[in-house]
Design an enzyme around this catalytic site. Structure first.
Site, mmCIF file in Angstrom:
data_model
loop_
_atom_site.group_PDB
_atom_site.id
_atom_site.type_symbol
_atom_site.label_atom_id
_atom_site.label_comp_id
_atom_site.label_asym_id
_atom_site.label_seq_id
_atom_site.Cartn_x
_atom_site.Cartn_y
_atom_site.Cartn_z
ATOM 1 C CE1 TYR A 179 -3.098 14.490 2.466
ATOM 2 C CE2 TYR A 179 -3.559 12.276 1.675
ATOM 3 C CZ TYR A 179 -2.948 13.120 2.582
ATOM 4 O OH TYR A 179 -2.180 12.606 3.594
ATOM 5 N NE ARG A 216 -5.603 4.099 -1.178
ATOM 6 C CZ ARG A 216 -4.820 3.603 -0.204
ATOM 7 N NH1 ARG A 216 -4.425 4.380 0.788
ATOM 8 N NH2 ARG A 216 -4.434 2.352 -0.215
ATOM 9 N NE ARG A 265 0.032 1.379 11.415
ATOM 10 C CZ ARG A 265 -0.988 2.079 10.932
ATOM 11 N NH1 ARG A 265 -1.833 1.493 10.100
ATOM 12 N NH2 ARG A 265 -1.155 3.342 11.250
ATOM 13 C CB SER A 284 -0.894 -0.014 1.249
ATOM 14 O OG SER A 284 -1.972 0.872 1.104
ATOM 15 N N PRO A 285 0.395 2.347 -0.618
ATOM 16 C CG PRO A 285 -0.609 3.729 -2.200
ATOM 17 C CD PRO A 285 -0.837 2.467 -1.421
ATOM 18 C CD GLN A 321 -1.825 7.225 -3.436
ATOM 19 O OE1 GLN A 321 -1.179 7.860 -2.611
ATOM 20 N NE2 GLN A 321 -2.741 6.321 -3.097
#
Length: 766
Positions: free
Chosen positions: A574, A622, A716, A413-414, A492
């Site tokens: 964002y 996303r 993680r 994942s980013p 991304q």
């Protein structure tokens, strides 16, 4: 010690007898407003774990119950005329009347005073004459309501109607049957709870629960049916299970399930104390087990804490501290199961074995791994139906997006690293991304790469607005493709919007820079953290056109740098996400208002990027599928947002949640975001990437085989272990094209022994 128990259900009775048994000097009184043989429902399911606790705490009760128990290990799933069976599960059940009778008898023998047909005085009044008041007065607890200011209860009513009935059937499994009617979908939950003597047909007394969405229930006219008519009409809905058998009632009425939670379970009165137990404190949907099980476990914990702690106040604090986390975990699983049945219509078109696997793993407590241990043949049949090659875990099957075939379903994942200088990725990014691509993931994503200096989150964020940055990213892509040829690298692209110009994460998450701040632009002039964050400027048409072009320019650079996939970041508050949410977009021009208008600018950016991104390379988006805040993006909005991007050419939707507003209240837990991806995939038929507290390869296999996701993104776990995917392959004894070890690493493809204790052991007995 004087103890008053309000409520004579299984939880209250069991607490009373344990408290009396452990200290015969206690004066324990139970108030029950009903007669001894008056109850609702029929059977009670208890787990082996709970029965073990009963056996340890009171062997006499256990021995009395054991003689009445019915055990079985199979689950039957009936769907569209076909029955699939999974074995190895293990259940025990008995009649509710029988359970109460055993507890009544044990209480009397121990000297507990039982007051039937007697409403208890208010708990506050009892507390003045008793040291402890145990409120076991059920889901509609008057005690909880009277002291709501202390307990702070929350009650949530759900979308299905259900009714408890019974039948005499030759049933030797837990049975789910799905009935598709002109009015909608119904489901049946049934299980045996008593054997009927020496009946030659092997019939059992069985609990039967019928359930349907509120609108289906009303459309079918059940809202106008009395108890007997409801039973007769339910019997006709499920011919495969009921086979025309008559259904019995027992105070049976249609109800909507309510989830009860309380911030606190203990209320201290002067001189006594009040404590909640069982349904008064919590409820968990019947589809994952019995509320009686939780109540009995509460009673065990309360009695144990009173023995272990020298002071009553310490004992009650210990009880709450012990039980609250256990119950929260159970309620998360119950909510996942409940929601699955509420959304049953999204799954009925699945292939039969996938549907059955999906149903069995709906709560996330049963997983691919432990279901395989219980019934290997069942899981292998589901895998074969899904096209999984023999001996290949679902996570290691390839997946195709446009012209790109991913070697497996694992995505890194980013994750923002905050290690760039002037937006240029350096050696850290080469090592970080290169290590994870070498670690086996099918797709490794960059962090959010910003499209302009003002579009950065922090001074440490990477960009793609310059030739120097493009060259640095090409170095990373070349390394990945040369050293791990079947790995894919994705970029991304995003713009920070109102969440920019902040410190590095470990210096103060979302805190403004102490110096050197740059001006922010967003959909509306709303600071992310009022009174803390900088207030952004509302972007005008000229600025929006400029940013749109910046996205397109960066996409062209990303293509030249050699990225295999591009993801547009429209989540987490964002810039583009800020246009989508009604909480952050208050515009009055063509880019604000209803959802279609709020989608307009993100779709314009998507189209601009898609126009320059090579046609054979996939593009994903996303989104935040919920804002976790009142008035924000909802699950229904997420469906429309995902559908809009899919119509514009998105090859998959990366489904995240939240981080849009600072006052969000997410319902965290294991894989807590995946239901949003699940719904988008199964309602729209759009490929999805699931994210959110995924930590085990077992979870990944479960989601994929159940058809809830196409790809699984983990963050993680890949920080903890860059070779997480390869290690997952080794732990599953898989060695194949889905998880190729780099040539220099092949000698380490087997987990090394840790010491002599791992060696072969001698046989020391016959």
């Amino acid at each position: 010690m004087r103890i008053a128990v309000v409520g004579g259900g299984p939880g209250g009775l069991y607490a009373a007898l344990l408290l009396k048994r452990l200290d015969p000097g206690r004066r324990v009184t139970v108030w029950e407003r009903n007669a001894p043989d008056e109850t609702f429902g029929f059977g009670v399911v208890l787990s082996d774990e709970t029965l073990g606790g009963i056996e340890n705490a009171d062997p006499e009760v256990y021995a009395a119950l054991r003689g009445h128990m019915v055990r079985w290990d199979a689950i039957d799933i009936v769907h569209r005329g076909r029955t699939l069976t999974s074995r190895g599960h293990g259940f025990s059940a008995l009649g509710r009347h029988t359970l109460l009778a055993v507890l009544h008898e044990r209480c009397r023998r121990l000297g507990v005073e039982l007051r039937f047909r007697s409403a208890a005085p208010p708990a506050a009044e009892l507390a003045r004459s008793h040291d402890l008041v145990v409120a076991a007065d059920g889901v509609h607890s008057r005690t909880r309501a009277a002291h709501a200011d202390t307990f702070r209860p929350r009650l949530r009513t759900h979308r299905c109607r259900y009714i408890w009935l019974a039948a005499d059937l030759p049933l030797d499994a837990f049975r789910f049957e799905i009935s598709e009617t002109p009015h909608g979908i119904w489901q049946l939950h049934a299980y045996p709870y008593a054997r009927l003597g020496d009946d030659p047909a092997g019939r059992s007394a069985c609990t039967v629960i019928a359930e349907a969405r509120e609108e289906v229930w009303r459309a079918a006219g059940f809202d106008a049916c009395d108890e007997q008519e409801s039973a007769a009409r339910v019997a006709a809905l499920f011919p495969h299970t009921l086979g025309g058998a008559a259904l019995r009632t027992n105070n049976s009425r249609w109800d909507a399930f309510r989830t009860v939670t309380n911030d606190r379970w203990v209320h201290t009165e002067n001189p006594g104390s009040i404590v909640l137990l069982g349904d008064a404190a919590h409820t968990a949907h019947f589809s994952i087990g019995s509320g009686t099980k939780l109540a009995v476990e509460d009673a065990l914990a309360l009695a144990a804490c009173l023995e272990e702690q020298p002071r009553l106040s310490d004992a009650l604090a210990a009880y709450e501290a012990e039980r609250q986390p256990v119950v929260r975990s159970t309620q998360r699983a119950a909510h996942a199961s409940l929601t699955w049945f509420e959304e049953l219509g999204t799954y009925t078109g699945q292939p039969p074995r996938r549907f059955a696997f999906n149903l069995l793993t709906r709560s996330r407590r049963v997983t691919h791994g432990n279901l395989r241990l219980r019934d290997r043949a069942f899981v292998e049949a589901a895998e074969a139906e899904a096209g999984t090659p023999p001996g290949t875990p679902p996570m290691f099957t390839p997946f195709r997006l446009r012209g790109l075939t991913l070697r497996n379903r694992v995505v890194v994942s980013p994750m923002d690293m905050y290690r760039a200088r002037d937006g240029v990725p350096g050696d850290f990014h080469l090592v970080h991304l290169g290590a994870r691509a070498l670690g086996g993931a099918g797709l490794t994503m960059t962090e959010m790469v910003c499209v302009s200096p003002r579009g950065r989150i922090t001074p440490g964020c990477t960009g793609l607005w310059s030739d120097e940055q493009e060259a640095a990213w090409r170095r990373v892509a070349d390394f990945v493709h040369a050293q791990s040829p079947t790995a894919a690298l994705g970029v991304q692209l995003g713009h920070s919007g109102r969440k920019g110009s902040t410190r590095l994460m470990w210096e103060g998450m979302d805190e403004p820079l102490p110096t050197g701040n740059w001006p922010l632009g967003a959909a509306s002039p709303l600071p992310y953290r009022p009174g803390v964050s900088q207030t952004p400027q509302e972007l005008d048409a000229r600025q929006l056109a400029q940013i749109r072009q910046q996205f397109a320019d960066c996409a062209g650079r990303a293509a030249r740098a050699g990225f295999d996939l591009l993801e547009l970041h429209c989540a987490h508050g964002y810039l583009l996400s800020g246009f989508l949410s009604p909480l952050t977009n208050h515009r009055t021009d063509g880019y604000g208002g209803d959802l279609d208008a709020r989608l307009r600018y993100p779709l314009e950016v998507f189209d601009a990027v898609r126009d320059v991104w090579p046609r054979q390379r996939p593009m994903t988006v996303r989104i935040s599928a919920t804002d976790w805040a009142d008035g924000g993006t909802t699950g229904e909005d997420a469906l429309r947002i995902a559908a809009a991007f899919a119509e514009h050419g998105a090859d998959a939707v990366d489904v995240s949640t939240g981080q849009v507003v600072a006052h969000e209240q997410p319902e965290r837990g294991r894989s807590y975001q995946t239901p949003y991806a699940d719904r988008i995939r199964n309602v729209l038929g759009v490929p999805v990437i699931a994210v959110g507290a995924l930590s085990s390869w077992d979870d990944v296999n479960s989601l994929l085989l159940a058809g809830r996701a196409d790809l699984c993104a983990l963050a993680r776990p890949h920080l903890y272990d860059p070779h997480w995917t390869l290690h997952a392959a080794a732990e599953q004894d898989y060695s194949g094209p889905g998880a190729p070890w780099p040539e220099p690493y092949r000698a380490g493809s087997r987990k090394p022994p840790t010491g002599r204790t791992d060696g072969p052991r001698p046989r020391l007995e016959l």
